[in-house]
Design a protein around this motif. Structure first.
Motif, PDB file in Angstrom:
ATOM      1  N   ILE A 128      39.906 -21.079  47.723  1.00  0.00           N
ATOM      2  CA  ILE A 128      39.446 -21.271  47.516  1.00  0.00           C
ATOM      3  C   ILE A 128      38.672 -21.019  48.018  1.00  0.00           C
ATOM      4  N   ARG A 161      54.297 -20.993  33.075  1.00  0.00           N
ATOM      5  CA  ARG A 161      53.826 -19.646  33.582  1.00  0.00           C
ATOM      6  C   ARG A 161      54.719 -18.445  33.133  1.00  0.00           C
ATOM      7  N   HIS A 221      48.582 -16.428  44.878  1.00  0.00           N
ATOM      8  CA  HIS A 221      49.227 -17.587  44.015  1.00  0.00           C
ATOM      9  C   HIS A 221      50.535 -17.015  44.307  1.00  0.00           C
ATOM     10  N   PHE A 264      45.196 -22.574  50.909  1.00  0.00           N
ATOM     11  CA  PHE A 264      44.265 -23.364  49.985  1.00  0.00           C
ATOM     12  C   PHE A 264      42.718 -23.054  50.790  1.00  0.00           C
ATOM     13  N   TYR A 269      42.901 -19.265  31.244  1.00  0.00           N
ATOM     14  CA  TYR A 269      44.157 -20.681  30.870  1.00  0.00           C
ATOM     15  C   TYR A 269      44.200 -21.193  29.608  1.00  0.00           C
ATOM     16  N   ILE A 325      48.967 -31.144  39.127  1.00  0.00           N
ATOM     17  CA  ILE A 325      49.006 -30.619  40.340  1.00  0.00           C
ATOM     18  C   ILE A 325      48.240 -30.181  41.681  1.00  0.00           C
ATOM     19  N   LEU A 330      51.253 -19.945  46.935  1.00  0.00           N
ATOM     20  CA  LEU A 330      51.064 -21.395  46.685  1.00  0.00           C
ATOM     21  C   LEU A 330      52.207 -22.281  44.693  1.00  0.00           C
ATOM     22  N   TYR A 331      52.973 -21.235  44.394  1.00  0.00           N
ATOM     23  CA  TYR A 331      53.893 -21.073  44.043  1.00  0.00           C
ATOM     24  C   TYR A 331      55.216 -21.989  44.854  1.00  0.00           C
ATOM     25  N   VAL A 367      37.704 -18.127  45.307  1.00  0.00           N
ATOM     26  CA  VAL A 367      37.109 -18.848  43.789  1.00  0.00           C
ATOM     27  C   VAL A 367      35.667 -18.928  44.448  1.00  0.00           C
ATOM     28  N   PHE A 391      50.527 -24.376  53.177  1.00  0.00           N
ATOM     29  CA  PHE A 391      49.909 -24.569  52.555  1.00  0.00           C
ATOM     30  C   PHE A 391      47.910 -24.953  52.851  1.00  0.00           C
ATOM     31  N   THR A 450      36.352 -16.149  36.634  1.00  0.00           N
ATOM     32  CA  THR A 450      37.585 -16.712  37.311  1.00  0.00           C
ATOM     33  C   THR A 450      37.690 -18.342  37.205  1.00  0.00           C
ATOM     34  N   PHE A 509      48.592 -33.119  44.997  1.00  0.00           N
ATOM     35  CA  PHE A 509      48.461 -32.599  46.756  1.00  0.00           C
ATOM     36  C   PHE A 509      47.905 -32.488  47.256  1.00  0.00           C
ATOM     37  N   TRP A 566      45.659 -28.574  37.485  1.00  0.00           N
ATOM     38  CA  TRP A 566      44.543 -29.573  38.112  1.00  0.00           C
ATOM     39  C   TRP A 566      45.439 -30.451  38.391  1.00  0.00           C
ATOM     40  N   MET A 626      54.449 -24.673  46.408  1.00  0.00           N
ATOM     41  CA  MET A 626      55.425 -26.047  45.403  1.00  0.00           C
ATOM     42  C   MET A 626      56.455 -26.072  45.327  1.00  0.00           C
TER      43      MET A 626
END
Ligand code: HEM
Ligand code: HEM
Length: 186
Positions: A160, A70, A94, A156, A11, A22, A97-98, A163, A152, A174, A26, A20, A101
């Motif tokens: 996580i 994006r 993803h 989330f 990225y 956003i 999550l968008y 990740v 959310f 990643t 949140f 970060w 948002m």
């Protein structure tokens, strides 16, 4: 120096900034939302509502810019070693999550407007108060806002978990490629 734009490997700094900031917004919004709705009626309670709306509208603006960025940038490729279902899950989370948002600020604004409340933005009145309250509009928007926040939490958690799996089990890049650090493992 991290480039502004994304590449296929990582990225860029603009996408990282959006991600970060956003994330932080949140966190602030969920803490404010849960605190203010559980408070007794008081001046402080309404100050927190006003702060929640101000941060929420800031987030809405950033999300619009983030989505534009994006679509005008390459998306870093997922590691080739991932199985098809893992790639599907990563993309689905993803996209979810968008979606959240967008849904959270839209339902928040409708809830507040339909309820006949002021739409504050750090002391500036942004939208005029509605002439007439819409109980129906308010309750639907509130339901979307509250269930949206539950969705959310679920997304989330999956995000996580992904990740953590990538960083600590698969030990790939990643997490590193979303951070302003070198992609080489030390
Ligand atoms: C991503 C952005 C947002 C997030 C994550 C968020 C999160 C939350 C959460 C967790 C609650 C508490 C829900 C509960 O009762 O369990 C809440 C309540 C609320 N939010 Fe948001 N919010 C966001 C944006 C906004 C915006 C932009 C507005 C309006 C401009 C707004 C207006 C409200 C209002 C009025 C309530 C209180 C509803 C009630 O009276 O029960 N929110 N929000
Ligand atoms: C501690 C919290 C968080 C961490 C450690 C984290 C970490 C990451 C990482 C490492 C990536 C890159 C994934 C990849 O390379 O494919 C990523 C992407 C992403 N994150 Fe997060 N994240 C966090 C919170 C959030 C939150 C709160 C949201 C949404 C509200 C979010 C939304 C996204 C989205 C949509 C992407 C995909 C970006 C794109 O390709 O356009 N993240 N996150």
């Amino acid at each position: 120096m991290i480039p502004l734009h994304n590449t296929e490997e990582r990225y860029g700094s603009v996408a990282m900034f959006f991600h970060w900031v956003i994330m932080l917004l949140f966190l602030i919004l969920v803490v404010l939302g849960l605190t203010m709705t559980n408070m007794e009626d008081s001046a402080e309670k309404w100050q927190l509502y006003s702060l929640h709306k101000s941060f929420g509208l800031t987030l809405a603006l950033l999300v619009v810019l983030r989505i534009f960025w994006r679509f005008t940038n390459p998306v870093p490729l997922l590691p080739e070693t991932l199985k098809a279902y893992e790639k599907f899950l990563a993309h689905a989370v993803h996209i979810g999550l968008y979606g959240i948002m967008l849904i959270m600020p839209i339902s928040g604004v409708i809830d507040s407007y339909a309820g006949g409340y002021k739409m504050d933005f750090f002391g500036l009145g942004l939208l005029p108060k509605a002439e007439k309250r819409s109980e129906w509009g308010e309750s639907v928007a509130l339901m979307v806002h509250v269930y949206g926040s539950y969705l959310f939490y679920g997304l989330f958690f999956l995000h996580i978990a992904g990740v953590i799996k990538h960083h600590f089990i698969l030990k790939d890049n990643t997490l590193r490629r979303m951070l302003p650090v070198s992609l080489k493992k030390s």
